[in-house]
Design a protein around this motif. Structure first.
Motif: not given
Length: 324
Positions: A208-223
């Protein structure tokens, strides 16, 4: 402790690429060019690459065109770089450039390609292109290819009608970006290109920690851009349907997939494995594994990293050049 060196390098179309190189403490016996997946970046692999350099294998990795710091770094990115602005043609040209850079830096040691998800499809597609000199020599110089969870087909493919409409729209507005909501459908039906391209955070790993970090990652943009999305999906399908026939028979390949991957299709990897004409090919299925095997808990990520390194080590001795 920093285990890599950072550089901004000029690539195709004068694009500034953010890169990292993991150097072994002693002379490297091989080098890996790594290609990351859709909407992610190479900093997400900081726990993976040191294991390679510790085994005297260098790694050269870059944030792809349209992603990571190559697209988002306000001080160093190119003026024409923006998030998700990319295409299959450009990405393959960028990979050609990355291979050339690694060869110039590390010389004649064996060179391998390693890609994950979208990057996995790119490293699989690269050897199947119609090549003419000097590109042909780039392929014949490869020692092997590794693809983990490659995006050949989606786990839940989008409707054909929506894909067709989206493809036509990409010709008119290639750089138009559309939402890629990581908690629902990537693209809504109103956007005319419905497809689940990113993944809910709980789908990428059992940790679950991987998913949380992914959601908060400023370099991951959902577009994603219309052209980037259309090319990415079409590229994997073309590879599976026809382009696999151009795979060099003497180029080794390792395909790795989690059986419970909810993003990319493990069955498509199995089918590609059956069709590839490579004399030396291996398919490794991790039972119960999710999309990011390198981030799975309970010893899975360690097993995945070890398997990939061991496979490269087994292919380090000089071999016959791949036949095109």
């Amino acid at each position: 402790m920093t285990t890599y060196s950072e550089s901004w390098l000029v690539g195709p179309q004068r694009t500034q690429f953010y890169t990292r190189t993991y150097h072994p403490a002693s002379a490297p016996k091989g080098v890996v060019v790594f290609v990351h997946g859709f909407i992610e970046h190479i900093a997400r692999y900081e726990h993976v690459f040191p294991a390679w350099s510790a085994r005297d294998i260098a790694v050269f990795a870059y944030d792809q065109r349209g992603f990571g710091r190559t697209a988002l770094d306000s001080e160093r990115k190119s003026k024409n770089s923006s998030y998700a602005k990319t295409s299959w043609k450009e990405q393959l040209q960028d990979l050609e450039w990355a291979i050339g850079h690694a060869k110039r830096e590390f010389g004649s040691i064996p060179l391998f390609l390693y890609g994950h998800s979208m990057g996995g499809a790119l490293v699989l597609a690269f050897p199947t292109r119609e090549h003419t000199p000097p590109e042909k020599e780039t392929v014949t110089g490869l020692a092997g290819v590794i693809a983990t969870s490659p995006l050949i087909l989606q786990a839940k493919p989008a409707a054909k009608a929506a894909r067709w409409i989206g493809g036509k729209a990409s010709l008119l507005m290639p750089s138009l970006t559309i939402p890629a909501d990581v908690n629902s459908q990537v693209v809504t039906s109103s956007s005319c290109c419905s497809a689940r391209l990113t993944r809910p955070s709980q789908d990428i790993s059992h940790d679950e920690a991987v998913g949380v970090a992914y959601m908060k990652d400023p370099m991951v943009k959902p577009v994603g851009s219309l052209r980037g999305i259309s090319d990415m999906l079409d590229g994997g399908e073309h590879l599976l349907r026809t382009e696999y026939t151009r795979w060099p028979t003497d180029l080794p390949v390792l395909l790795v997939h989690g059986s419970d991957d909810k993003v990319t299709s493990a069955k498509a990897s199995e089918l590609l494995y059956q069709r590839l004409p490579a004399k030396d090919r291996k398919l490794s299925i991790y039972e119960g594994g999710y999309h990011e095997l390198h981030n799975e808990p309970d010893g899975v990520k360690e097993k995945l990293i070890e398997e990939c390194i061991a496979w490269v080590e087994a292919h380090l001795s000089p071999s016959i050049s791949p036949k095109l």
